[in-house]
Design a protein around this motif. Sequence first.
Motif, short mmCIF file in Angstrom:
data_model
loop_
_atom_site.label_atom_id
_atom_site.label_comp_id
_atom_site.label_asym_id
_atom_site.label_seq_id
_atom_site.Cartn_x
_atom_site.Cartn_y
_atom_site.Cartn_z
N UNK A 137 0.83 -1.21 0.00
CA UNK A 137 0.00 0.00 0.00
C UNK A 137 0.86 1.26 0.00
N UNK A 138 0.35 2.29 -0.65
CA UNK A 138 1.05 3.58 -0.66
C UNK A 138 0.64 4.37 0.57
N UNK A 139 1.64 4.85 1.29
CA UNK A 139 1.41 5.61 2.52
C UNK A 139 1.63 7.10 2.25
N UNK A 140 0.73 7.92 2.70
CA UNK A 140 0.86 9.36 2.48
C UNK A 140 1.98 9.94 3.34
N UNK A 165 1.44 19.77 -2.25
CA UNK A 165 0.65 18.56 -2.02
C UNK A 165 1.49 17.47 -1.40
N UNK A 166 0.86 16.52 -0.69
CA UNK A 166 1.61 15.39 -0.13
C UNK A 166 2.12 14.47 -1.24
N UNK A 167 3.10 13.65 -0.90
CA UNK A 167 3.55 12.59 -1.79
C UNK A 167 3.26 11.26 -1.10
N UNK A 168 3.59 10.17 -1.75
CA UNK A 168 3.26 8.85 -1.23
C UNK A 168 4.48 7.94 -1.33
N UNK A 169 4.53 6.94 -0.45
CA UNK A 169 5.68 6.06 -0.45
C UNK A 169 5.24 4.61 -0.22
N UNK A 170 6.06 3.69 -0.73
CA UNK A 170 6.01 2.28 -0.40
C UNK A 170 7.41 1.90 0.07
N UNK A 171 7.55 0.83 0.85
CA UNK A 171 8.85 0.58 1.45
C UNK A 171 9.03 -0.90 1.74
N UNK A 172 10.29 -1.34 1.66
CA UNK A 172 10.67 -2.71 1.97
C UNK A 172 12.00 -2.69 2.73
N UNK A 173 12.09 -3.51 3.77
CA UNK A 173 13.35 -3.66 4.48
C UNK A 173 13.57 -2.70 5.62
#
Length: 200
Positions: free
Chosen positions: A140-143, A150-158
């Motif tokens: 899922x993309x997190x704000x 405007x906000x941006x969004x992120x996904x992450x691993x590790x």
Amino acid sequence: MERNTGARRTHIKQEIRILGIDDSPLISEDILVVGAVMRGGEWLEGVLRTYIKKDGLDATGKLVDMVRSSKHFGQIRVAMLNGVTMGGFNAVDMEALYESTGIPVISVMRKPPDMASIKSALKNLSEPEHRFEVISRAGNAIEVPAKRGKPIYMQYKGLDADSALNIVRSSTTHSRVPEPLRVAHLIATGIVLGESSPRP
């Protein structure tokens, strides 16, 4: 915030080495991908490059090779992507990139992905189910609350969500997106458009 499976708390230094990765404009079948190694959001320390196929299936392997063969490999603490697709719909498997390099991966985007539209577009390419699976594994993309605009969004691993958020915000210094991605984009675009321009 949502926690990432297998995530670890990453100690955040102001000058953490971040590898920002972005692709060039899609003007040929071989797409230049540039990595910008930066200390935090301020100092450029090195530039990496590789090539991937437009709408291909080789992005993950090419990025792994690029990172692992770099003289900066032992210093990079985070890899940052401008979304999980590059070179059109050449999808990066964030989990595989993390597992193959040992470097946590963050994907940053200006808006959350429209998965229905992506799934529809992939029908025109080879192995659409595999591509969609790779894209979906990013999670899922997190704000990310905006420093400006405007906000941006992120996904992450590790790494965990709080560490990823701190890295994104601390490296966002001169625009809406983190500086390592902005610099990688400028370099990739400048090289490709410069090479394609007619010589005087």
